[in-house]
Design an enzyme around this catalytic site. Sequence first.
Site, mmCIF file in Angstrom:
data_model
loop_
_atom_site.group_PDB
_atom_site.id
_atom_site.type_symbol
_atom_site.label_atom_id
_atom_site.label_comp_id
_atom_site.label_asym_id
_atom_site.label_seq_id
_atom_site.Cartn_x
_atom_site.Cartn_y
_atom_site.Cartn_z
ATOM 1 N N ASP A 154 5.318 -0.553 -6.421
ATOM 2 C CA ASP A 154 4.187 -0.600 -7.243
ATOM 3 C C ASP A 154 3.119 0.087 -6.737
ATOM 4 O O ASP A 154 1.829 0.208 -7.538
ATOM 5 C CB ASP A 154 3.729 -2.344 -7.207
ATOM 6 N N ARG A 176 0.730 -1.169 -0.103
ATOM 7 C CA ARG A 176 0.084 -0.088 0.078
ATOM 8 C C ARG A 176 0.861 1.168 0.114
ATOM 9 O O ARG A 176 1.944 1.275 0.813
ATOM 10 C CB ARG A 176 -0.997 -0.022 1.439
ATOM 11 N N HIS A 201 0.901 -0.053 -9.827
ATOM 12 C CA HIS A 201 -0.103 -0.925 -9.002
ATOM 13 C C HIS A 201 -0.690 -1.983 -9.881
ATOM 14 O O HIS A 201 -1.771 -2.281 -10.136
ATOM 15 C CB HIS A 201 -1.216 0.221 -8.728
ATOM 16 N N GLU A 258 -2.468 7.877 -6.072
ATOM 17 C CA GLU A 258 -2.570 7.404 -7.478
ATOM 18 C C GLU A 258 -3.866 7.742 -8.043
ATOM 19 O O GLU A 258 -4.725 8.171 -7.432
ATOM 20 C CB GLU A 258 -2.797 5.799 -7.072
#
Length: 529
Positions: A257, A233, A280, A262
């Site tokens: 990632d 996260r 992600h 985001e």
Amino acid sequence: MAKPVVLIAEELSPATLSALGPDFEVRNCDGANRTELLAELAKGVDAVLIRSATKMDAEAIAAAKGLKVIARAGVGLDNVDIPAATAAGVMVVNAPTSNIVSAAELAISLLLASARFISPAHAALRNGKWARSKYTGAELFEKTLGIVGFGRIGQLVAARMQAFGMNVIAYDPYLQPARAAQLGVKLVDLDVLLKNADFITIHLPKTKETANLIGADALKLVKPSVRIINAARGGVLDESALYDALTTGRVAGAGLDVYATEPCTDSPLFTLDNVVATPHLGASTDEAQERAGIAVAVSVRKALGGELVPDAVNVKGGAIHQDIRPSLPLVEKLAQIATVLAGELPVSMDVQVRGDIAGHDSSILATSAIKGALIAIGTEDVTYVNAPGLAEGRVSAVVHTDPESPEFRSMISLHCALSDGRSLVVDGTLMGIRRAEKIIAVDGFDIEIPPTENILFLRYTDKPGVVGAVGNALGKAGINIAGMQVARASAGGEALMALNVDSPVSADVLAAVTKETGANLVRTVSLVS
């Protein structure tokens, strides 16, 4: 009869529709289009299936007429307002294990790519540069991997990296050391992990406690050769502090990632050769998406079929054993009967589970009791989701178990404490192969009646003529008696009569029965299933 409506707000795998089956009316919309989403929800839907682009916030939940289930085909629930859903009695489900293999594999991919400079070496080659000497990496063999958060994904990463010959240590304040030892992993404090790890991979959710857990102070403790991976996260790893550490040589590399905000396309981290980054992609495999879609489709089927769902995140009790499930509606009815006979909402309820079923986790039966009691006082739209919240400060319930049940293989006793110090007990059981519901005692009076839709109870002094008087009063009112049980403490002592009747009993009829019998309590219970 109209089919329940399921709104699919994002693209899901074809297997999702197959798992739903033909029993639902399926509608589609673009959940990322706010206007379209709210319009479709306002038409009335029973369930909505989403991924990450659809925001099911308080506004959307309020707009959704008849909504019972929000199903997230994935793990994270950042886009669902769980408190608002809970207050509205809407079940929220996800697919918590659908992407754990994919997420673990991506973390390992980032780790390997970071260790060997795969991304910048590839980019250099595409630009016509043969930069072998520039991109000298590090082996994993006999190095120490520090896993921050040793849950399901962390454990998968550990097993796979041990095959590379890595020594694995982990930080997880909620895991028992014995469980880690079974997996060949040593649990350590976070500072110890930071100081000793050659590679660090993060597998924690973002909470108030974990926000920026790996920040500037933590990065002062690590080896300058360390490589840090975050595929869990965004926001657990402080990106600004990481950038400073990477550019000053305090950290050798990173694989990312997930990001604090985001979508993220302009981070200064993306300019560094010692960072490999992906947008992600942790759950972005065909297999994970198919598993997630099937899992939530099954959950929707169960929820709309009246079952509780083990993956419901806002229902207390967790997974429910198949031997406990039939007791859920029975306990609801016991609580309804007790509340009506008491004439008030109990202050507290003790659900005592005895016999064969006592060996299973029956904690969900506390919610059953609360739900039944609230229904009995006329509370509308009570569900297993919102019942605990509606009851807060009004009534509580606990479950106790006892493997001994003298008269029945299994039975449940509901003990209610009332505001004036009185108590009331209603007992029930499930009989035979069909698990037929039976009320077997009320306040120590042994009876055996099914909990039908309408039941009339009388407490009175035992004397001749009472049965006839009750039958006469009900007959005059056109109310048919389907069954009757009478129990007494002793001849001429206190007695209890319970009658299954085919229709509700009005206040006027109750008054007539009271007058004819001299009963000190006459109550009718109209059970809600």
